[in-house]
Design a protein around this motif. Sequence first.
Motif, PDB file in Angstrom:
ATOM      1  N   VAL A 198      26.802  35.654  44.101  1.00  0.00           N
ATOM      2  CA  VAL A 198      27.295  35.078  42.849  1.00  0.00           C
ATOM      3  C   VAL A 198      27.774  33.655  43.115  1.00  0.00           C
ATOM      4  N   SER A 199      27.971  32.896  42.048  1.00  0.00           N
ATOM      5  CA  SER A 199      28.526  31.549  42.184  1.00  0.00           C
ATOM      6  C   SER A 199      29.949  31.631  42.727  1.00  0.00           C
ATOM      7  N   ASP A 200      30.391  30.550  43.346  1.00  0.00           N
ATOM      8  CA  ASP A 200      31.728  30.541  43.932  1.00  0.00           C
ATOM      9  C   ASP A 200      32.804  30.856  42.891  1.00  0.00           C
ATOM     10  N   PHE A 201      32.673  30.292  41.685  1.00  0.00           N
ATOM     11  CA  PHE A 201      33.697  30.483  40.674  1.00  0.00           C
ATOM     12  C   PHE A 201      33.591  31.864  40.003  1.00  0.00           C
ATOM     13  N   GLN A 202      32.494  32.607  40.298  1.00  0.00           N
ATOM     14  CA  GLN A 202      32.310  33.942  39.728  1.00  0.00           C
ATOM     15  C   GLN A 202      32.709  35.058  40.704  1.00  0.00           C
ATOM     16  N   LEU A 203      33.097  34.680  41.921  1.00  0.00           N
ATOM     17  CA  LEU A 203      33.367  35.687  42.953  1.00  0.00           C
ATOM     18  C   LEU A 203      34.517  36.613  42.562  1.00  0.00           C
ATOM     19  N   SER A 204      35.629  36.044  42.155  1.00  0.00           N
ATOM     20  CA  SER A 204      36.785  36.879  41.800  1.00  0.00           C
ATOM     21  C   SER A 204      36.494  37.743  40.577  1.00  0.00           C
ATOM     22  N   LEU A 205      35.698  37.229  39.651  1.00  0.00           N
ATOM     23  CA  LEU A 205      35.344  38.004  38.458  1.00  0.00           C
ATOM     24  C   LEU A 205      34.441  39.178  38.818  1.00  0.00           C
ATOM     25  N   ALA A 206      33.514  38.954  39.745  1.00  0.00           N
ATOM     26  CA  ALA A 206      32.606  40.028  40.158  1.00  0.00           C
ATOM     27  C   ALA A 206      33.353  41.128  40.906  1.00  0.00           C
ATOM     28  N   ILE A 207      34.285  40.749  41.755  1.00  0.00           N
ATOM     29  CA  ILE A 207      35.050  41.733  42.513  1.00  0.00           C
ATOM     30  C   ILE A 207      36.036  42.462  41.608  1.00  0.00           C
ATOM     31  N   GLY A 208      36.674  41.729  40.709  1.00  0.00           N
ATOM     32  CA  GLY A 208      37.633  42.330  39.799  1.00  0.00           C
ATOM     33  C   GLY A 208      39.014  42.463  40.417  1.00  0.00           C
ATOM     34  N   LYS A 209      39.970  42.816  39.574  1.00  0.00           N
ATOM     35  CA  LYS A 209      41.346  42.973  40.030  1.00  0.00           C
ATOM     36  C   LYS A 209      41.433  44.123  41.028  1.00  0.00           C
ATOM     37  N   GLU A 210      41.880  43.804  42.252  1.00  0.00           N
ATOM     38  CA  GLU A 210      41.991  44.774  43.345  1.00  0.00           C
ATOM     39  C   GLU A 210      40.662  45.475  43.624  1.00  0.00           C
ATOM     40  N   GLY A 211      39.543  44.768  43.385  1.00  0.00           N
ATOM     41  CA  GLY A 211      38.216  45.321  43.672  1.00  0.00           C
ATOM     42  C   GLY A 211      37.732  46.333  42.669  1.00  0.00           C
ATOM     43  N   GLN A 212      38.366  46.403  41.488  1.00  0.00           N
ATOM     44  CA  GLN A 212      38.044  47.458  40.526  1.00  0.00           C
ATOM     45  C   GLN A 212      36.632  47.329  39.967  1.00  0.00           C
ATOM     46  N   ASN A 213      36.225  46.116  39.606  1.00  0.00           N
ATOM     47  CA  ASN A 213      34.894  45.924  39.024  1.00  0.00           C
ATOM     48  C   ASN A 213      33.799  46.303  40.010  1.00  0.00           C
ATOM     49  N   ALA A 214      33.964  45.921  41.269  1.00  0.00           N
ATOM     50  CA  ALA A 214      32.972  46.245  42.293  1.00  0.00           C
ATOM     51  C   ALA A 214      32.924  47.757  42.556  1.00  0.00           C
ATOM     52  N   ARG A 215      34.087  48.413  42.591  1.00  0.00           N
ATOM     53  CA  ARG A 215      34.116  49.863  42.835  1.00  0.00           C
ATOM     54  C   ARG A 215      33.409  50.626  41.720  1.00  0.00           C
ATOM     55  N   LEU A 216      33.699  50.282  40.484  1.00  0.00           N
ATOM     56  CA  LEU A 216      33.076  50.979  39.358  1.00  0.00           C
ATOM     57  C   LEU A 216      31.568  50.731  39.327  1.00  0.00           C
ATOM     58  N   ALA A 217      31.152  49.504  39.646  1.00  0.00           N
ATOM     59  CA  ALA A 217      29.722  49.200  39.679  1.00  0.00           C
ATOM     60  C   ALA A 217      29.015  50.018  40.758  1.00  0.00           C
ATOM     61  N   ALA A 218      29.667  50.194  41.913  1.00  0.00           N
ATOM     62  CA  ALA A 218      29.076  50.991  42.993  1.00  0.00           C
ATOM     63  C   ALA A 218      28.936  52.452  42.569  1.00  0.00           C
ATOM     64  N   ARG A 219      29.952  53.000  41.917  1.00  0.00           N
ATOM     65  CA  ARG A 219      29.863  54.396  41.453  1.00  0.00           C
ATOM     66  C   ARG A 219      28.800  54.555  40.370  1.00  0.00           C
TER      67      ARG A 219
END
Length: 415
Positions: free
Chosen positions: A289-310
């Motif tokens: 992802v773009s540098d400025f999109q990294l935190s958005l992709a990961i989400g708060k405490e990694g929540q967005n990434a965890r849900l996407a993986a599940r």
Amino acid sequence: MSKTNFEFLDALGQIARDKGISVETLLDALANALVAAYKRRPDAAEEAVVTIDPDSGEIRVYGQELDEDGEVIREWDDTPDDFGRIAAQTAKQVILQRIREVERDMKYEEYAGREGDIVTGIVQQTDNRYTLLDLGKVEALLPQAEQVSYERYEHGTRLKAYIVEVRKTSKGPQIVVSRTHPGLIKRLFELEVPEISSGVVEIKAAAREPGHRTKIAVWSNDPNVDPVGACVGARGSRVRMVTNELRGERVDVVPFSDDPVDLIQNALAPARVREVRLDEETGTATVVVSDFQLSLAIGKEGQNARLAARLTGWRIDIKSETQLAEEEAGYGDQEWAEGEWVEDESGEMVWKPAEGGEAMSAEEWTHQADVTPADEAVTPTPEAEAAPAAVAEAEAAASPAAVVETAAPAAGAEA
């Protein structure tokens, strides 16, 4: 036929109508109980059968004699003279017991096989172990493990819950419900979205962190129907109803795809994905992802990434474009610098190798670089190349005489 028998049949019929039990069921239960009462008499036959006329209410006891094969070889009327009194006492006990049994069975049959369904109940009792929901005819058990941590269930509050288990016990059916199960999301959308209940739109996958956020992937069997739009509704009206029932839990609706790359890109919304690299052997997806999109992709405490993986079933590794460029340039695996110039106790600048060893002065470092064979030469770092000049400048600054000596010829020449 006596008046007592007529009253008995009327009472029996009224009970049957009120409780939803057939008269035949009550008469069979009463006949079996009367046989047991008859056999307690001292002069009772070893085998007996009781008949109750459904039209007249007349009760008769027949003694029986059986052969070795259990066949009846003789039968006679053995109704005691005071059997009416015994029958009345027994009837009350048997009917009440039978009514309770039948009611328990009916309640169980009503909910048996409804695992995965959604029910609406009213909160009756709450403690630190469970919450009881009144479903009308029965109560449902909401254990602590199936409750959303921050939700508070106040007495009299109407609540929707997901049935996870129906147990048959001696006290009646025990219905276990949940507020954390991902199936609750699917059922709530079925209630709010007609396209889902009709089968036009399907929820292919769901991932949930109860009380915080949920992601669902939807698919349309009709190319003319937008699955995401159908679930969201006009101005978000449909998804808002689900969110309100979940007491503010955020719900993301994304389109489903058979292509894992597209599905992963959709699952990481609202972040925009530049590239997805799949490793089939390890089941890992590297997402760029773009540098400025990294935190958005990961989400708060990694929540967005965890849900996407599940949701996708892939192990997702998210990297920014800068991180990927550094790794591909060879800097990603470098754990320490090769060395640095430091000032020793005498104030002289010396080269200190990062892997340890004796420090070298600038002269020694330069000499070693000169005698190193071309095929084994070590490329000096930018700091190392600048070191001799830095040392010279430092020594010059520290020596006033040197300043005078270097400045004097210049002054003479100028004159």
